[in-house]
Design a protein around this motif. Sequence first.
Motif, short mmCIF file in Angstrom:
data_model
loop_
_atom_site.label_atom_id
_atom_site.label_comp_id
_atom_site.label_asym_id
_atom_site.label_seq_id
_atom_site.Cartn_x
_atom_site.Cartn_y
_atom_site.Cartn_z
N VAL A 76 -69.28 49.25 -44.18
CA VAL A 76 -69.00 50.61 -43.71
C VAL A 76 -68.06 51.35 -44.66
O VAL A 76 -68.34 52.50 -45.01
N PRO A 77 -66.95 50.75 -45.12
CA PRO A 77 -66.13 51.49 -46.10
C PRO A 77 -66.85 51.77 -47.42
O PRO A 77 -66.62 52.80 -48.05
N ILE A 78 -67.75 50.87 -47.81
CA ILE A 78 -68.50 51.10 -49.04
C ILE A 78 -69.44 52.28 -48.87
O ILE A 78 -69.50 53.19 -49.71
N LEU A 79 -70.20 52.29 -47.79
CA LEU A 79 -71.14 53.39 -47.57
C LEU A 79 -70.44 54.70 -47.26
O LEU A 79 -70.98 55.77 -47.50
N GLY A 80 -69.22 54.62 -46.72
CA GLY A 80 -68.45 55.82 -46.44
C GLY A 80 -67.67 56.32 -47.63
O GLY A 80 -66.93 57.30 -47.50
N ALA A 81 -67.81 55.67 -48.78
CA ALA A 81 -67.11 56.05 -50.01
C ALA A 81 -65.61 56.13 -49.79
O ALA A 81 -64.94 57.05 -50.27
N GLN A 82 -65.06 55.15 -49.08
CA GLN A 82 -63.63 55.09 -48.85
C GLN A 82 -62.93 54.59 -50.11
O GLN A 82 -63.56 54.11 -51.05
N LYS A 83 -61.62 54.70 -50.11
CA LYS A 83 -60.84 54.20 -51.24
C LYS A 83 -60.94 52.69 -51.32
O LYS A 83 -61.24 52.02 -50.34
N MET A 84 -60.64 52.16 -52.49
CA MET A 84 -60.78 50.72 -52.70
C MET A 84 -59.80 49.91 -51.85
O MET A 84 -60.08 48.76 -51.53
N LYS A 85 -58.69 50.48 -51.46
CA LYS A 85 -57.75 49.72 -50.65
C LYS A 85 -58.37 49.38 -49.29
O LYS A 85 -58.10 48.31 -48.74
N TYR A 86 -59.24 50.22 -48.76
CA TYR A 86 -59.91 49.92 -47.50
C TYR A 86 -61.02 48.89 -47.70
O TYR A 86 -61.25 48.04 -46.85
N ILE A 87 -61.70 48.97 -48.83
CA ILE A 87 -62.77 48.01 -49.12
C ILE A 87 -62.18 46.62 -49.34
O ILE A 87 -62.67 45.63 -48.78
N PHE A 88 -61.11 46.54 -50.14
CA PHE A 88 -60.47 45.25 -50.36
C PHE A 88 -59.89 44.69 -49.07
O PHE A 88 -60.01 43.49 -48.80
N GLY A 89 -59.26 45.55 -48.29
CA GLY A 89 -58.68 45.08 -47.02
C GLY A 89 -59.74 44.54 -46.08
O GLY A 89 -59.56 43.48 -45.48
N GLY A 90 -60.84 45.25 -45.94
CA GLY A 90 -61.93 44.79 -45.08
C GLY A 90 -62.55 43.50 -45.59
O GLY A 90 -62.86 42.59 -44.83
N PHE A 91 -62.70 43.41 -46.92
CA PHE A 91 -63.29 42.20 -47.49
C PHE A 91 -62.38 40.99 -47.29
O PHE A 91 -62.85 39.91 -46.91
N PHE A 92 -61.09 41.15 -47.53
CA PHE A 92 -60.19 40.01 -47.37
C PHE A 92 -60.07 39.58 -45.91
O PHE A 92 -59.99 38.39 -45.61
#
Length: 110
Positions: A76-92
């Motif tokens: 969802v953060p990837i498809l929503g073009a969110q900042k990388m801090k949200y993508i990294f946080g969700g992934f971890f």
Amino acid sequence: METLSHSTTYTESVPFSKKYAQFVEDSEFNRTGWTATALMIQGCILSPSLLLSMFYLGGGDWQFLTGMLCFLLVIVPILGAQKMKYIFGGFFLSLAIHVAIIGANLLGSL
């Protein structure tokens, strides 16, 4: 032979939070590579490993639901073009939950 003396240079220790913030800020330039890597690890390693551990070692429906929701934490953060801090946080967070469930299945089968 050299004499022993104190160094006059001063090195400042940087806290982990500042190093992480700088890393996330620098990773915006390579956004496509980081997002592709997160999706590949999530979709090709973590999710199949969770499903295999559920089916072979016995797992409940809640594990499947949790695994799919963790997949959404990444996509969802990837498809929503969110900042990388949200993508990294969700992934971890997803990585930690997947490893915990797989570990619980392995320990439960002993």
